[in-house]
Design a protein around this motif. Structure first.
Motif, short mmCIF file in Angstrom:
data_model
loop_
_atom_site.label_atom_id
_atom_site.label_comp_id
_atom_site.label_asym_id
_atom_site.label_seq_id
_atom_site.Cartn_x
_atom_site.Cartn_y
_atom_site.Cartn_z
N ALA A 54 0.83 -1.00 -0.08
CA ALA A 54 -0.04 -0.59 0.21
C ALA A 54 0.36 1.57 -0.09
O ALA A 54 0.47 2.20 -0.76
N ALA A 55 2.47 1.33 0.29
CA ALA A 55 3.33 2.77 0.56
C ALA A 55 3.58 2.85 -1.34
O ALA A 55 3.70 4.24 -1.25
N PHE A 56 3.21 1.74 -1.90
CA PHE A 56 3.86 2.07 -2.58
C PHE A 56 2.66 2.53 -3.60
O PHE A 56 2.60 3.39 -4.63
N THR A 57 1.47 1.83 -4.15
CA THR A 57 0.90 2.33 -4.66
C THR A 57 -0.16 3.64 -3.68
O THR A 57 -0.56 4.34 -4.91
N SER A 58 0.50 4.10 -2.80
CA SER A 58 -0.21 5.34 -2.11
C SER A 58 0.95 6.35 -2.65
O SER A 58 0.86 8.07 -2.60
N MET A 59 2.22 5.83 -3.74
CA MET A 59 2.77 7.07 -4.02
C MET A 59 2.44 7.88 -5.17
O MET A 59 1.94 7.71 -6.26
N PRO A 60 2.91 8.86 -5.31
CA PRO A 60 2.57 10.31 -6.06
C PRO A 60 2.55 9.15 -7.83
O PRO A 60 3.99 8.58 -7.88
N SER A 61 1.65 9.13 -8.50
CA SER A 61 2.11 8.74 -9.94
C SER A 61 3.08 8.71 -10.74
O SER A 61 3.85 7.36 -11.06
N ASP A 62 3.37 9.69 -10.91
CA ASP A 62 5.08 10.23 -11.37
C ASP A 62 5.71 10.02 -10.54
O ASP A 62 7.44 9.35 -11.51
N LEU A 63 6.09 9.60 -9.93
CA LEU A 63 7.32 9.33 -8.78
C LEU A 63 7.01 7.82 -9.00
O LEU A 63 9.20 7.67 -9.05
N TYR A 64 6.16 7.12 -8.91
CA TYR A 64 6.23 5.59 -8.85
C TYR A 64 6.21 5.33 -10.38
O TYR A 64 7.56 4.26 -10.55
N ARG A 65 5.87 5.74 -11.25
CA ARG A 65 6.41 5.52 -12.31
C ARG A 65 8.23 5.92 -12.92
O ARG A 65 9.13 5.30 -13.06
N HIS A 66 8.91 7.11 -11.98
CA HIS A 66 10.59 7.00 -12.11
C HIS A 66 11.06 6.35 -11.36
O HIS A 66 11.77 5.92 -12.01
N LEU A 67 10.78 5.70 -10.11
CA LEU A 67 10.76 4.20 -9.12
C LEU A 67 10.97 3.17 -10.27
O LEU A 67 12.03 2.99 -10.65
N THR A 68 10.18 2.64 -11.13
CA THR A 68 10.11 1.74 -12.21
C THR A 68 10.60 1.88 -13.79
O THR A 68 11.35 1.09 -13.86
N GLU A 69 11.03 2.62 -13.75
CA GLU A 69 12.23 3.35 -15.45
C GLU A 69 13.13 3.66 -15.06
O GLU A 69 14.08 3.52 -15.97
N ASP A 70 13.39 4.02 -14.23
CA ASP A 70 14.82 4.60 -14.08
C ASP A 70 16.52 4.10 -13.06
O ASP A 70 15.27 3.68 -11.97
N LYS A 71 16.18 3.33 -13.36
CA LYS A 71 17.04 2.36 -12.38
C LYS A 71 18.74 2.90 -11.30
O LYS A 71 17.91 1.82 -10.10
N GLN A 72 18.89 3.72 -11.82
CA GLN A 72 19.98 4.22 -10.88
C GLN A 72 18.72 5.08 -9.68
O GLN A 72 19.01 4.66 -8.36
N PHE A 73 17.75 5.72 -10.14
CA PHE A 73 17.05 6.35 -8.45
C PHE A 73 16.46 4.81 -8.03
O PHE A 73 16.81 4.91 -6.76
N ARG A 74 16.28 4.14 -8.69
CA ARG A 74 15.37 2.70 -7.79
C ARG A 74 16.56 2.28 -7.52
O ARG A 74 15.84 1.43 -5.99
N ASP A 75 17.38 1.64 -7.61
CA ASP A 75 18.16 1.08 -7.10
C ASP A 75 18.91 1.71 -5.58
O ASP A 75 19.15 1.52 -4.87
N ASN A 76 19.30 2.70 -5.77
CA ASN A 76 19.48 3.76 -4.87
C ASN A 76 18.47 4.33 -3.34
O ASN A 76 18.81 4.07 -2.48
N LEU A 77 17.07 4.20 -4.20
CA LEU A 77 15.86 3.94 -3.34
C LEU A 77 15.85 3.02 -2.62
O LEU A 77 15.37 2.83 -1.35
N ILE A 78 15.91 1.77 -3.15
CA ILE A 78 15.75 0.20 -2.48
C ILE A 78 17.01 0.14 -1.57
O ILE A 78 16.79 -0.27 0.14
N LYS A 79 18.09 0.96 -2.14
CA LYS A 79 19.41 0.46 -0.92
C LYS A 79 19.52 1.71 0.04
O LYS A 79 19.76 1.55 1.23
N THR A 80 18.46 2.67 0.23
CA THR A 80 18.40 3.53 1.42
C THR A 80 17.23 3.18 2.45
O THR A 80 17.36 3.54 3.79
N HIS A 81 15.90 1.87 2.11
CA HIS A 81 15.51 1.42 2.86
C HIS A 81 16.97 0.06 3.82
O HIS A 81 16.02 -0.57 4.57
N ILE A 82 17.66 -0.09 3.47
CA ILE A 82 18.99 -1.37 4.14
C ILE A 82 20.07 -0.35 3.99
O ILE A 82 20.65 0.38 4.21
#
Length: 284
Positions: A54-82
């Motif tokens: 639900a946390a991912f679903t509630s993200m702004p649509s443009d930010l979630y799209r950026h998360l799924t399309e931009d590898k560097q942004f995605r990888d850094n964001l996931i690593k920020t949670h670890i």
């Protein structure tokens, strides 16, 4: 399988198995896309802040799209949670910071015996100790500004031109770009324009104007989740507090609504307001 809290009995599952068994599917998909699955099966130890689906679903649509399309942004964001360390809630010290796998600093706050946050996000399902670390369930995705508060104003001068210039002129930029945690109530340029027209005696007096700026700075990190009704915020202007009120219309500071909240920076948090706050002693 039933979840195990931090009771002294370690869960035999690893981080990945725990996330699979407890429905963190979107987070798992992103972990795998970032190539972190095998690492999170090793001995660790790790601390993982796991956003719900639900946390991912509630993200702004443009930010979630950026998360799924931009590898560097995605990888850094996931690593920020670890974290490559173990942090459980009984060990949390207010305003303590840790460094995530992405290199981004995360901040812990303890606002009550039962309210712990990481970068202002409540750890709603904390302290699940597994074979190679601990998992804390969270209900929002951590989005971090990898700049200090002072640098944030410098890079957003289209909204805070007056505030940034004032911080520079009054010698506060270095202080707001250091390590000490601050909460900043940041008036917009429009707010400064209205203030300048009404209270020119403060604007034209360097001492009074510096006092005014200090009244917007609190030397501790207060995310909105930690702001309770009638809370007194002690500002850098000695002896001058700000009062928080919370009702059905939202949060206010000295009666002024918070316009944009919880902008998390490396050394604290910024809340945007559309009115300049004036301490009582500065009003003629």
């Amino acid at each position: 399988m039933a979840e195990k809290k931090c009771t002294g009995d370690k869960d035999s599952r690893d981080v990945i198995q725990y996330l699979e068994d407890n429905g963190y599917y979107k987070f798992l998909d992103l972990i795998r896309a970032a190539g972190l699955e095998d690492e999170l099966k090793t001995a660790g130890p790790f601390t993982v802040f796991a956003p719900t689906d639900a946390a991912f679903t509630s993200m702004p649509s443009d930010l979630y799209r950026h998360l799924t399309e931009d590898k560097q942004f995605r990888d850094n964001l996931i690593k920020t949670h670890i974290l490559r360390d173990v942090v459980i809630m009984p060990d949390v010290v207010n305003d303590n910071t840790v460094t995530s796998l992405s290199g981004v600093t995360l901040r812990f706050n303890k606002y009550s015996p039962t309210l712990y946050t990481v970068d202002g996000i409540s750890m709603t399902n904390p302290d699940h100790v597994v074979r190679n670390g601990v998992v804390h369930g969270i209900n929002h995705v951590i989005i971090k500004k990898n700049v200090t508060s002072g640098e944030y104003f410098a890079t957003h001068d289209s909204n805070f031109r007056d505030l940034f210039a004032s911080i520079i002129v009054r010698g506060l930029f270095h202080r707001l770009s250091g390590d000490a945690p601050f909460t900043i109530l940041a008036p917009t340029d429009k707010a400064f324009e209205e203030f300048r027209a009404k209270l020119s005696h403060i604007v034209n007096n360097s001492t009074l104007f510096e006092d005014l700026l200090k009244y917007h700075i609190i030397p501790r990190t207060y995310y909105t989740i930690g702001m309770t009704h009638q809370l007194k915020l002690h500002t850098l202007l000695q002896g001058s507090d700000i009062t928080v009120t919370r009702d059905s219309s939202g949060l206010k500071v000295n009666g002024v609504p918070l316009k944009t909240t919880d902008i998390s920076t490396l050394n604290g948090v910024v809340h945007v307001i559309d009115k300049v706050l004036v301490p009582p002693g500065l009003v003629k």
